[in-house]
Write a protein that holds these residues in place. Structure first.
Motif, PDB file in Angstrom:
ATOM      1  N   LYS A 177       0.819  -1.203   0.000  1.00 53.81           N
ATOM      2  CA  LYS A 177       0.000   0.000   0.000  1.00 53.81           C
ATOM      3  C   LYS A 177       0.855   1.256   0.000  1.00 53.81           C
ATOM      4  O   LYS A 177       0.454   2.293  -0.549  1.00 53.81           O
ATOM      5  CB  LYS A 177      -0.925  -0.019   1.219  1.00 53.81           C
ATOM      6  N   GLY A 178       2.042   1.177   0.606  1.00 55.19           N
ATOM      7  CA  GLY A 178       2.900   2.356   0.680  1.00 55.19           C
ATOM      8  C   GLY A 178       3.686   2.629  -0.581  1.00 55.19           C
ATOM      9  O   GLY A 178       4.272   3.707  -0.721  1.00 55.19           O
ATOM     10  N   GLY A 179       3.733   1.673  -1.514  1.00 54.83           N
ATOM     11  CA  GLY A 179       4.474   1.874  -2.745  1.00 54.83           C
ATOM     12  C   GLY A 179       5.167   0.601  -3.176  1.00 54.83           C
ATOM     13  O   GLY A 179       4.803  -0.507  -2.756  1.00 54.83           O
ATOM     14  N   ALA A 180       6.180   0.768  -4.027  1.00 56.40           N
ATOM     15  CA  ALA A 180       6.917  -0.374  -4.558  1.00 56.40           C
ATOM     16  C   ALA A 180       8.402  -0.060  -4.585  1.00 56.40           C
ATOM     17  O   ALA A 180       8.817   1.096  -4.739  1.00 56.40           O
ATOM     18  CB  ALA A 180       6.431  -0.723  -5.968  1.00 56.40           C
ATOM     19  N   HIS A 181       9.196  -1.112  -4.437  1.00 51.64           N
ATOM     20  CA  HIS A 181      10.653  -0.989  -4.475  1.00 51.64           C
ATOM     21  C   HIS A 181      11.197  -2.224  -5.194  1.00 51.64           C
ATOM     22  O   HIS A 181      11.021  -3.348  -4.724  1.00 51.64           O
ATOM     23  CB  HIS A 181      11.224  -0.901  -3.055  1.00 51.64           C
ATOM     24  N   ALA A 182      11.827  -1.997  -6.330  1.00 56.02           N
ATOM     25  CA  ALA A 182      12.376  -3.092  -7.130  1.00 56.02           C
ATOM     26  C   ALA A 182      13.855  -2.829  -7.370  1.00 56.02           C
ATOM     27  O   ALA A 182      14.282  -1.682  -7.553  1.00 56.02           O
ATOM     28  CB  ALA A 182      11.639  -3.225  -8.455  1.00 56.02           C
ATOM     29  N   SER A 183      14.647  -3.891  -7.391  1.00 57.69           N
ATOM     30  CA  SER A 183      16.079  -3.757  -7.643  1.00 57.69           C
ATOM     31  C   SER A 183      16.562  -4.976  -8.428  1.00 57.69           C
ATOM     32  O   SER A 183      16.013  -6.072  -8.315  1.00 57.69           O
ATOM     33  CB  SER A 183      16.862  -3.626  -6.333  1.00 57.69           C
ATOM     34  N   TYR A 184      17.617  -4.729  -9.189  1.00 55.23           N
ATOM     35  CA  TYR A 184      18.256  -5.798  -9.967  1.00 55.23           C
ATOM     36  C   TYR A 184      19.761  -5.634  -9.849  1.00 55.23           C
ATOM     37  O   TYR A 184      20.305  -4.556 -10.099  1.00 55.23           O
ATOM     38  CB  TYR A 184      17.831  -5.749 -11.430  1.00 55.23           C
ATOM     39  N   TYR A 185      20.419  -6.708  -9.436  1.00 55.36           N
ATOM     40  CA  TYR A 185      21.879  -6.712  -9.267  1.00 55.36           C
ATOM     41  C   TYR A 185      22.471  -7.754 -10.207  1.00 55.36           C
ATOM     42  O   TYR A 185      21.947  -8.867 -10.322  1.00 55.36           O
ATOM     43  CB  TYR A 185      22.247  -7.042  -7.818  1.00 55.36           C
ATOM     44  N   HIS A 186      23.563  -7.365 -10.886  1.00 54.48           N
ATOM     45  CA  HIS A 186      24.214  -8.276 -11.821  1.00 54.48           C
ATOM     46  C   HIS A 186      25.727  -8.138 -11.672  1.00 54.48           C
ATOM     47  O   HIS A 186      26.260  -7.027 -11.713  1.00 54.48           O
ATOM     48  CB  HIS A 186      23.808  -7.959 -13.258  1.00 54.48           C
TER      49      HIS A 186
ATOM     50  N   GLU B 138      17.785   0.273  -9.665  1.00 55.76           N
ATOM     51  CA  GLU B 138      16.829   0.382  -8.567  1.00 55.76           C
ATOM     52  C   GLU B 138      15.663   1.278  -8.975  1.00 55.76           C
ATOM     53  O   GLU B 138      15.857   2.328  -9.610  1.00 55.76           O
ATOM     54  CB  GLU B 138      17.531   0.944  -7.326  1.00 55.76           C
ATOM     55  N   PHE B 139      14.462   0.859  -8.607  1.00 56.63           N
ATOM     56  CA  PHE B 139      13.238   1.617  -8.885  1.00 56.63           C
ATOM     57  C   PHE B 139      12.446   1.734  -7.588  1.00 56.63           C
ATOM     58  O   PHE B 139      12.213   0.737  -6.896  1.00 56.63           O
ATOM     59  CB  PHE B 139      12.399   0.914  -9.953  1.00 56.63           C
ATOM     60  N   GLU B 140      12.030   2.966  -7.247  1.00 53.89           N
ATOM     61  CA  GLU B 140      11.265   3.211  -6.035  1.00 53.89           C
ATOM     62  C   GLU B 140      10.094   4.122  -6.341  1.00 53.89           C
ATOM     63  O   GLU B 140      10.252   5.153  -7.006  1.00 53.89           O
ATOM     64  CB  GLU B 140      12.148   3.840  -4.954  1.00 53.89           C
ATOM     65  N   ALA B 141       8.922   3.744  -5.838  1.00 50.04           N
ATOM     66  CA  ALA B 141       7.707   4.544  -6.006  1.00 50.04           C
ATOM     67  C   ALA B 141       6.991   4.621  -4.665  1.00 50.04           C
ATOM     68  O   ALA B 141       6.815   3.603  -3.981  1.00 50.04           O
ATOM     69  CB  ALA B 141       6.791   3.945  -7.064  1.00 50.04           C
ATOM     70  N   SER B 142       6.590   5.828  -4.280  1.00 46.02           N
ATOM     71  CA  SER B 142       5.939   6.052  -2.992  1.00 46.02           C
ATOM     72  C   SER B 142       4.552   6.642  -3.217  1.00 46.02           C
ATOM     73  O   SER B 142       4.399   7.643  -3.935  1.00 46.02           O
ATOM     74  CB  SER B 142       6.775   7.004  -2.123  1.00 46.02           C
TER      75      SER B 142
ATOM     76  N   THR C 250       4.398  10.233  -0.957  1.00 48.41           N
ATOM     77  CA  THR C 250       4.999  11.440  -1.528  1.00 48.41           C
ATOM     78  C   THR C 250       4.675  11.621  -3.002  1.00 48.41           C
ATOM     79  O   THR C 250       5.015  12.666  -3.573  1.00 48.41           O
ATOM     80  CB  THR C 250       6.524  11.389  -1.358  1.00 48.41           C
ATOM     81  N   GLN C 251       4.051  10.600  -3.618  1.00 49.38           N
ATOM     82  CA  GLN C 251       3.718  10.649  -5.043  1.00 49.38           C
ATOM     83  C   GLN C 251       4.970  10.889  -5.893  1.00 49.38           C
ATOM     84  O   GLN C 251       4.933  11.636  -6.881  1.00 49.38           O
ATOM     85  CB  GLN C 251       2.683  11.764  -5.307  1.00 49.38           C
TER      86      GLN C 251
END
Length: 318
Positions: A224-233, A244-248, A251-252
């Motif tokens: 509900k607070g948002g999303a946080h995605a990451s990819y390490y290679h 890294e991708f972050e959405a809140s 704070t929109q």
């Protein structure tokens, strides 16, 4: 949310005094059974360790090992952005040779010239149970007091954290974590944050998943607070990259970041660089000054949108 409660504005290499990532030598099974997934706060750690930590001004760190279980360090920081300060850091290390993590910090204290204190303690109550306490003061006022208990099974981890309990104000923050190894490559779990106060009461549920390949790790947290995605290679022994991708929803705001790390063993150098959607470009170079027991650190960060530049120089001795 759990990492915020742990006094870490950005989880990474230097922010956490305890090893929260997945120590394979301690938890991973070699007999074909599923490994322990590690802690919830360490899900994105592989990616975050690739990004440089911002440095500004002039900083000098002097480390001294007084004995096999006692270490101290002195930090002098001259800054044009924040007030210059001196910081004293002390660690009391675990000496039990039969412990699951050798040289694991047990008591850590950190105080600066303004009188602000950070105190951490970690206790291994058994082979599977550990307890942690965190206290933080801002000058003469308590800011955070937090208690955490974690249980690590053969293929799962469960943890409960209580932060800032106040009987008079009838407020408390509770956080529950759970991670389960579904296969040798897939980990699923979630985080439940409950907060109670006189004015409001509510909870936030976040689901998490991580899939690991031979040389890459993909992680996603969504709730509900948002999303946080990451990819390490890890491309090879010298080059590592992270996205890294972050959405809140609060704070929109949405941010996208790309970081990389390049190691040059022949030159005793490590370079970390980053670029994000806020038009911030930065890099930090660490150079080991052999035969001296010192490391030279140089960094620069440019915010093109805000027309700001921060340059830093540091020396780490010991």
């Amino acid at each position: 949310m759990g990492s915020v409660l742990a006094l870490s504005s950005r989880p990474g290499r230097q922010n956490s005094p305890f090893p929260l990532d997945r120590p394979l030598s301690r938890w991973e099974r070699r007999d074909g059974r599923l490994p322990n997934p590690g802690s919830f706060d360490g899900l994105h750690r592989s990616c975050k360790d690739v990004f440089p930590q911002q440095i500004e001004g002039v900083k000098m760190i002097v480390n001294k090992t007084l004995s096999s279980f006692f270490k101290v360090s002195h930090t002098f920081h001259l800054s044009a952005v924040a007030p210059s300060c001196y910081r004293f850091h002390v660690e009391y290390l675990q000496t039990d040779s039969d412990s699951k993590e050798k040289d694991s910090p047990m008591l850590i204290g950190d105080m600066d010239s303004s009188g602000s204190l950070n105190a951490h303690s970690l206790f291994h109550l058994s082979d599977r149970i550990r307890a942690k306490a965190v206290f933080q003061t801002q000058q003469s006022q308590f800011v955070t007091w937090q208690f955490e208990t974690e249980y690590r099974g053969n293929d799962f981890t469960a943890a409960v954290t209580m932060a800032n309990p106040d009987i008079l104000r009838e407020s408390v923050i509770m956080v529950a974590h759970f991670l389960q190894s579904v296969s040798s490559q897939l980990v699923l779990g979630g985080e439940l944050v409950y907060h109670r106060g006189r004015a409001e009461e509510g909870g936030i549920l976040t689901l998490a998943g991580q899939y690991s390949g031979p040389n890459w790790v993909a992680t996603l947290n969504a709730g509900k607070g948002g999303a946080h995605a990451s990819y390490y290679h890890r491309a090879n022994k010298q080059i590592q990259v992270g996205v890294e991708f972050e959405a809140s929803t609060r704070t929109q705001e949405t941010t996208f970041s790309f970081g990389y790390q390049m190691e040059l063993p022949e030159a005793n150098m490590v370079f970390r660089g980053m670029l994000d959607s806020r038009c911030i470009i930065g890099g930090v170079l660490e150079k080991r000054l052999y035969p001296l027991p010192a490391t030279l650190i140089m960094g620069a960060f440019v915010n093109h949108r805000g027309d700001k530049l921060q340059v830093g120089l540091g020396v780490n001795v010991g």
